[in-house]
Every structure is written in C-alpha cells, then in structure tokens.
Design an enzyme around this catalytic site. Structure first.
Site, PDB file in Angstrom:
ATOM      1  N   HIS A 102       0.810  -1.214   0.000  1.00  0.00           N
ATOM      2  CA  HIS A 102       0.000   0.000   0.000  1.00  0.00           C
ATOM      3  C   HIS A 102       0.844   1.265   0.000  1.00  0.00           C
ATOM      4  O   HIS A 102       0.298   2.360  -0.083  1.00  0.00           O
ATOM      5  CB  HIS A 102      -0.971   0.013   1.184  1.00  0.00           C
ATOM      6  CG  HIS A 102      -2.217  -0.771   0.921  1.00  0.00           C
ATOM      7  ND1 HIS A 102      -3.365  -0.197   0.430  1.00  0.00           N
ATOM      8  CD2 HIS A 102      -2.481  -2.087   1.050  1.00  0.00           C
ATOM      9  CE1 HIS A 102      -4.287  -1.125   0.273  1.00  0.00           C
ATOM     10  NE2 HIS A 102      -3.786  -2.287   0.648  1.00  0.00           N
ATOM     11  N   GLU A 106     -14.224  16.016 -20.803  1.00  0.00           N
ATOM     12  CA  GLU A 106     -13.468  15.036 -20.011  1.00  0.00           C
ATOM     13  C   GLU A 106     -14.356  13.849 -19.644  1.00  0.00           C
ATOM     14  O   GLU A 106     -13.932  12.706 -19.698  1.00  0.00           O
ATOM     15  CB  GLU A 106     -12.941  15.695 -18.735  1.00  0.00           C
ATOM     16  CG  GLU A 106     -11.809  16.666 -18.979  1.00  0.00           C
ATOM     17  CD  GLU A 106     -11.526  17.563 -17.791  1.00  0.00           C
ATOM     18  OE1 GLU A 106     -10.450  18.157 -17.756  1.00  0.00           O
ATOM     19  OE2 GLU A 106     -12.392  17.684 -16.892  1.00  0.00           O
TER      20      GLU A 106
END
Lengths: 754, 145
Positions: free
Chosen positions: A259, A689
């Site tokens: 992580h 977008e």
C-alpha cells in the site's frame, strides 16, 4: 412433570442417570447422590452440550464472515490492478485528453518531477498562519517535538502542511542513504519489536506505543509496511513513523508494503485523506509521499537469521539481487516499468493515438465486436493467470482471446486498435498486455522488468500450504509460495525465519510452513469492530519470537462475543449483498439460463453455480444461502429475492440499462478516474473530459455502451449548461442503498468504502 | 440482540419455533399431529431419545385428541429450558453469579475447560451476573439462522 432435559436428548450418557433412578417419581437408588445433586449434574451436562454446540455454530459464522470480508477485499485488489492497467493504457496510447487528463495521470504515475518539490527549501515558502493551533516542529526533531505530535494527534489535530512537507523532505533525504535491505543486530539492544499492517489506524499505533513503549534505543521497532490506506489516520500514522525515523534512524525501521504505492492509495483512501486534510498543498504532499514510498527499504534482516518483508517471497526471489537494485525506480508495483513499455511500443503509439481519436465517437461497433468475447468464464480465466503460458502470451497476437486469459493486466483494447498483423519477431503484441504476474517468463527480461518483478513478489505474495510457487490468483498480484520455497530460500541464505505481514489474521498473528513463516498484522478490528485482534512480535538475542496481542476498543460498552459475531456478520452480508447488486444484470442472465419455464426459481445448486462463476469470490454459497436468497418450493430458490434488500440510489437522469449496470459495477473505478482528472478537487469536470473518459473506459473494459448514450448523458447532467459536471453528485445516484438499514447496528465500516 | 424478558426467550426464537410448528400444521388451526411432533422437535435442533420424546408428547398433549396445540407446545419449548438454570440457581435470584456458574460447569457433568468457561462468560454476559433467562433460548435454538 417431565423434566426438560429428557426432550433435549441428554439422558443416558450421564453416569448418574444410568443407575436406575426415575426422576419423574423422585425415587433414587441408594447408589445415587441426593436428588438435587443429580439434577445439578444433569443440568450442567445439558448446558455444557448446548454451549458447545452453540460455540461451534458461532465459530462457523465467524469463519464465513471472515471469508466474505477477505474475498471482497481481494476482489477489490484485482479491480485496482485492472484500473492500473487502464491508466497505463491511457498514458501510453493517448497523448492528451482534452488538456489535462493523462497529463495528471502521468504526473501520478511517474516520478515526481516538479522542480518546486526538488527544491530543498520549498516548504519555507509555505507560511504557517498565527491562528494555527496545532503542533509546531523544529528540525532536527527532538523528543519534545514527538511529544507535541503525539499529544496533538490524540486530540485529533492535524499537522500543518508546511511541517508535513518539511518532514517528508527530511525523510526523503534520510531514506536516500539507506540500503534496500537493512541489517539489524540484537547485540546492542535488548529486544526488537516488529509490527505488521497498520492501515491508518492511529489508535492501534498509539496502543502499541502505550503497551510496548515509545521508540527509543531501548525499544527499537520494525514496521513492516502498509502504514496507510483504509483507516482514517494514515497521515498521522505516517507522520509519527517518519518523525521517529528521523529522530532515531538506528532504532526505527520501516519496510515498504504494497500500500505504499500511489496507485493503491487512489482506491483505498490515502489520496482522498490527504486531499481532504490538505486542501491547498495536497498535491505536493502526495507527490512527496509517492517519492518517499519508493525510497522505503524493502526488507530487514535481524542477526542474519530473521528475514522481514511485507508480503513474502517467490521461487525467484533473490536477496542478493534485491540488495543491489535501484528500488526508487519502482514507484508503483502496479505499474509496469515505463521504459519497457516505451521500448515495446516504439512505432506503435503514434499510429494508435490517431486511430483512437478517429474512432472513439464514430465507431461504436469496435467495442461491440470486442464485447462478444467477454464471457464470465473468460473473465474468470483472465484472473487466474498461468505462469507457464506467459511467454506465449507476450509474443503471440493480442487479439487472440485465449492469450488474454493469462495476463491480469492485459488491456482490453478493441481489436481495431491493435496492431495487425503482429510482427512475429517483435514484441509489439504485448503493448496492450502489461503482464503483471508473469513478466519474468520472457527469455531474457530486461533489468527493469526483473527489478520490478522481484519487488512485486516481495510486496504482494502470500504463503500457502501446498508446495511450489504459483501466481496469487486471489489477489491478482504476487505469488503463493509453498513451504518448499520458504525452506529453500532460508537455507540458501542461512536464515531461520521469515516474518511477513500483508494478511489479516483473527489472532493478529499466525504461524505456517512448520513455523518457518510468521504472519504479523497490527491493525485490530480491520474488517469490522471485533473482527480480529492486532499483534506485534518481540525478538531478543535468542531469536525466539514472542507475540503480544491487543484489540482497540472503540465502544465504551464491551460487546459479548455473540454480539460481535452478529455485528460483523451483519456487515459482511451487507457488503456481499451490495456486491450481488452491482452484478445484478449479469447474474439475472445467468439465473434465467437455468429457469427454462420462467418460474422465477432455480435449484439451489444452479443458483450457487451462477454466483460462483459470476462473482469469482470463492465463497461457500450453499452455506450462505439462507442469508441471501429465499427458498421456494421443491428445493428451489426465488432468485430475484437476493436483490431484494438493495435498491439503487435515485438517478437524476435517465440512463440506459447498460450504462446503469456499468455505473454500479465500476463506480469506484470511475470515481478514481474522475478525481484524477479533477486536478483541483473541485468535484467538477468538463463535459468533454466526462465523455472521453467514458469512451476510453468502456473500450478498455469492453462493455457495450452506445457512445451516443454517453453523449446524451453528458449533456443532460450538465444542469446549468456551464460545461462542467458535478461527478460526485452524479455518482451518488449509483450507489447501492440498503432498504432496511438496521438502526440497532453499530456504525460499520464496510469494505470498499472509506 | 438479546431482549430481556420474563418468558426467557426472544421474539425471534418464538418465531422460529412457530415456523417449525406451522410447517406441519396441515389444517392451519395451530395443531400438529402427535406423530409429527418429533420432527418439529428434531428440526429445532433437539435430539431426545424416543422414550423421552414420548414422555414429552404425553405431557404437552394431555387431551389425547391426537393433536398438540401450539399454545401448549410453544411455552413448553421456550420456558422449560429455564428450569435447568433454575436448578443451578438455588436461591432463585433470577441470575447466576459467574463464580457460581463456573463452579457447576467446570466441576460437574462433562466439565468445561478453563478456556471454554471463559468463552461462555464472554459470550453470554457483559458482567458478573448471568441473567440466564436472556440467553438460554439462543443457546439452544440459535435464533440467527
């Protein structure tokens, strides 16, 4: 009156009960005890039996609750890998997305190159207002700085961006000096404490410090990765660990976890947490974190005998190689080395870019034809990559559907985008297939690729009981390594023990491979309040690990075991039902295949079969059945009833069923993409977008969505016609809602929601 | 969640027993043929021997009609487990001290190990007083499934 115990089936096995007495009349043989004591014994026996049965059932429920949480967690990791491959695809194949899309992605994916951040004194430009009441640090840090930090974080204060930036700068400077593998010795210290995953759970870190003592020469620590994500206080956990690292570089050691990766942070909450806590300097802080993460050492060895890594090893793990590679080049294990991609895609990318632009709105047929290949079966196979096949995959044509099965990160590119015919001797076919699990199988892998693969295995692997080494299909990354792999590596390097983290364990730790592998996990209540304990290890000169367990208690009232199991079970089933709901249309199609007469019912076995193939969660569906679906007559289930408790949020706009399905299912991925595009975290993106993202994403996933539907949708959700879209509001409509939210239940953390 | 009531059972335990009973109530008049009552009892997770079952039927089906009424069956199934704890609760306090219960269950019958005893105490109670009426039904009928 008949004694109740008779009906409960106690009876004759009790010694006193066999001695010819008759409770009904109260007559007893001379050999038996007094009536009351005989009754007492019978009562005791019954209560004992009930309780043992009760505990067995409870344990059963605990077990499957655990399985649900774990399988959903790992399914999320697979999704993240998918998404990462999408980023690679966007980055490599689209030079720009109306201005800023891939630019930002490339900023996120590649090394921080912002000159401002390279400047040693950039943090000095950030002023701390006088109104700031939080802790103030002066570098070099002292014990009093640490006390100020600890005190402030206990009071839920936030450290000012200026200090965070400076702390990260200092940490980066220090980490650059560190080797890949840290060698520690117990000669000079009494004992070393080793902690596993913390996942932003500050309470656990503070509890460890409280129980075991603050880091110091007397109490050195090794933290074995996964400091961030999921929990609410990743920033604070990181700040504390880095500050102690700066204060005591010889007594504080941090290993990188899977992580400590900016692409993982996008899904699992750290990115969001930083942006929420640091509205102004969030982006800079994130970029520095990304840099610092890639500089974290990857392993620690104690006395040359105990190897500590976050995930594990594979049959190709080479500690000597690991100690010399340039670790900072691996910004993300989810990202195939950039240089290799470039190398592979020479001469391809420019042509493809043009193609994408010219086709993305005018040729919806391309994604349709691709879609035909995607069956649930194939999806499953794709997630169970096979190392043996991989060399074939990298060199064979990517348009063959079979080769896509071996590469988890294979990019789902519509056939028309693919180079054809692939040149037999060039590796161009693999442009779209960034192999994650099986990169090493190429005849002579380039250096970068090898480095990357070595690190992926260290950060992502899990031990298994069977011999050998195979790709970690459950998570989608790293390996499963068997006891023989462990033994060989330990023997080869004269080691005794492997300590790793990476997997949540109910007791906080677990031994396997005949005690040669220890898993240590330090985030208690990881899945749910009460789901697991946390633990840490202490080793002294004799190198015998001792375990210390603990559990942070958030509620003031102590829950009984039954209540804890019930609460955990409840939220596990909630999460599972959400999962079912997001796959609703696909599952219903599967159910209907067995429902020849349109009765709305199918056999339990058929129901389980559909869920197994549709969700690939590897769960005991038959056992879970009573919680998920209603029985109809004749051993059949009313399959619609497994979606009953859920309902969609109310959409503000009409969307086609296909689009709605995709929205529910890929909600998290879409949210991540949108928030990347939304540079300033305003919650708004432009219509263009929005459209482009969708076109690319649906092409990537191979979902059949009419491009016109997306255009219409984009126009219709621009309510005030200013050309921008509030995507959070838009996505909110596609969150699965539980109809009957049980008010009695404690506030539960559900997997996947941060 | 266990609800403290004097009948010593939770509503869902009642429901569970009722549901099992009604499955065999072919005439929908809250009665079950005595010959089926064993099935109901077994399905609820109780395993009496045949003679014991016979005695039970004799008690709850006193009127000899060949049928057993829910009104008799339900209290018999829910209230009687209490008797067992009451046997241990010599002073009829309505609860057992954890020490008391520990003494009985670790020394009598098929004794609990220390671990089991601790589990029981944490599973059943949040303090030293075990109000057995609250727990007995879930212990037997597992109301969650």
């Amino acid at each position: 009156m008949v004694s109740w115990d008779l009906i409960m089936g106690c009876g004759t096995s009790v010694a006193t009960a066999t001695q010819g007495k008759d409770e009904k009349t109260g007559r007893y043989d001379a050999t038996t005890k007094t009536p009351s004591s005989a009754l007492t014994i019978k009562a005791a026996v019954l209560i004992q039996r009930w309780f043992r049965r009760y505990m067995a059932r409870l344990e059963m429920r605990r077990r499957y609750t655990w399985n649900i949480f774990q399988s959903i967690e790992y399914a999320g990791e697979q999704d993240q890998l998918q998404l990462s491959s999408f980023f690679s695809f966007m980055l490599n194949n689209v030079t720009h997305l109306n201005g800023n899309g891939p630019d930002l992605i490339s900023k996120l994916m590649d090394s921080a190159s912002d000159p401002w951040l390279e400047n040693e004194n950039c943090y000095n430009l950030v002023t701390v207002p006088e109104t700031y009441t939080g802790p103030r640090l002066s570098f070099p840090l002292s014990v009093s700085d640490m006390n100020a930090l600890l005190g402030a974080f206990k009071e839920q204060q936030t450290l000012h961006a200026r200090y965070v930036l400076q702390l990260l700068h200092e940490t980066r400077k220090l980490l650059k000096q560190m080797p890949n593998i840290i060698h520690l010795s117990t000669t000079y210290t009494k004992e070393i404490t080793i902690c596993g995953d913390l996942h932003g759970q500050l309470d656990d870190l503070l509890l460890i410090f409280y129980k075991n003592g603050l880091p110091s020469a007397e109490t050195p620590y090794v933290f074995n990765g996964d400091f961030v994500d999921r929990g609410k206080n990743s920033v604070e956990v990181m700040v504390l660990l880095f500050a102690y690292l700066l204060l005591y570089p010889d007594y504080m050691h941090l290993n990188r976890g899977n992580h400590e990766d900016h692409l993982m942070n996008l899904r699992y909450g750290f990115t969001k947490e930083v942006m929420q806590k640091y509205k102004i300097h969030g982006c800079e802080i994130l970029q520095l974190f990304q840099d610092v993460f890639s500089l974290l050492p990857i392993a620690t060895i104690i006395d040359g005998k105990i190897l500590i890594v976050h995930g594990g090893i594979s049959d190709q793990t080479d500690l000597d190689f690991l100690s010399i590679l340039e670790r900072h080049k691996i910004k993300s294990a989810l990202r195939f080395p950039q240089t290799t991609v470039e190398q592979l895609s020479i001469g391809q990318s420019s042509r493809q870019v043009k193609r994408i632009r010219s086709t993305d709105s005018s040729r919806p047929s391309s994604s349709r034809s691709h879609n035909i290949q995607r069956t649930p079966h194939q999806r499953e196979r794709r997630c169970r990559p096979n190392r043996q096949d991989s060399s074939a995959s990298t060199s064979s044509s990517s348009s063959s559907s079979s080769c896509s099965s071996i590469s988890l990160c294979s990019l789902k590119t519509p056939p028309c985008f693919r180079p054809h015919p692939p040149h037999p001797s060039s590796p161009s076919g693999s442009v779209f297939q960034l192999p994650f699990l099986d990169s090493l199988s190429a005849p002579s892998p380039p250096q970068h690729e090898q480095e990357w693969k070595q690190i992926v295995d260290i950060l992502w692997s899990d031990p298994k009981t069977l011999k050998g080494c195979c790709p970690n299909t459950f998570r989608g990354g790293g390996c499963y390594f068997g006891p023989d792999v462990t033994r060989r590596l330990l023997l080869q390097h004269g080691l005794q023990l492997l300590i790793r983290s990476h997997e949540c364990k109910q007791e906080g730790y677990e031994l396997c491979h005949s005690g040669q592998v220890i898993t240590i996990f330090s985030a208690s209540n990881y899945y749910e309040e009460g789901s697991n304990r946390g633990a840490y290890i202490k080793v002294g000169r004799e190198l015998m690990p001792r375990f210390y367990q603990y559990q942070v208690s958030r509620s003031t009232r102590k829950l009984t075991l039954t209540q804890r199991v019930r609460a955990a079970e409840g939220s596990a089933f909630r999460a599972l039902k959400e999962k079912l709901f997001t796959h609703r249309s696909e599952l219903i199609l599967g159910f209907q295949e067995y429902d020849h007469n349109n009765t709305g019912t199918i056999l339990v076995s058929e129901w389980a079969q559909v869920l197994e193939t549709g969700l690939r969660l590897d769960l005991p569906w038959r056992t879970l059945r009573p919680h998920l679906v209603r029985l109809a007559s004749g051993g059949r289930v009313d399959y619609q009833s497994c979606f009953e408790d859920m309902e969609p949020g109310v959409p503000q706009v009409e969307v086609t069923p296909n689009l709605a399905d995709a929205l529910f299912r890929y909600r998290k991925d879409i949210e991540i993409i949108f928030s990347i595009i939304d540079k300033d975290q305003s919650g708004l993106i432009s219509i263009e977008e929005f459209r482009h993202t969708w076109h690319l994403f649906s092409a990537h996933l191979g979902i059949k969505i009419d491009n016109r539907a997306i255009d219409d949708l984009a126009r219709s959700i621009d309510f005030n016609k200013d050309g921008s879209i509030d995507f959070n509001e838009f996505l909110e409509a596609f969150r699965v809602v539980h109809k009957l939210d049980n008010k009695d239940q404690p506030v539960n953390r559900i997997i996947g929601k941060e | 969640m266990a609800i403290r009531n004097t009948a010593g059972s939770c509503p869902h335990v009642h429901k569970k027993i009722k549901a099992a009973f009604e499955a065999f109530d072919y005439q929908s008049n809250h009665t079950v043929d005595v010959r089926s009552i064993g099935t109901v009892v077994y399905s609820l997770g109780c395993f009496p021997s045949r003679p014991n079952l016979h005695d039970f039927v004799a008690e709850v089906g006193e009127d000899h009609t060949g049928y057993i009424h829910l009104d008799k069956f339900l209290p018999a199934m829910t209230k009687k487990p209490l008797m067992l704890f009451k046997v241990l609760d010599k002073e009829k306090k309505g609860y057992l001290e954890s020490e008391e219960l520990t003494k009985y269950l670790t020394q009598e019958g098929e004794p609990f190990s220390q671990g089991e005893m601790e589990e029981m105490l944490t599973a059943l109670s949040d303090n030293d007083h075990i109000y057995y009426a609250d727990y007995i039904s879930q212990l037997i009928f597992d109301p969650d499934t």
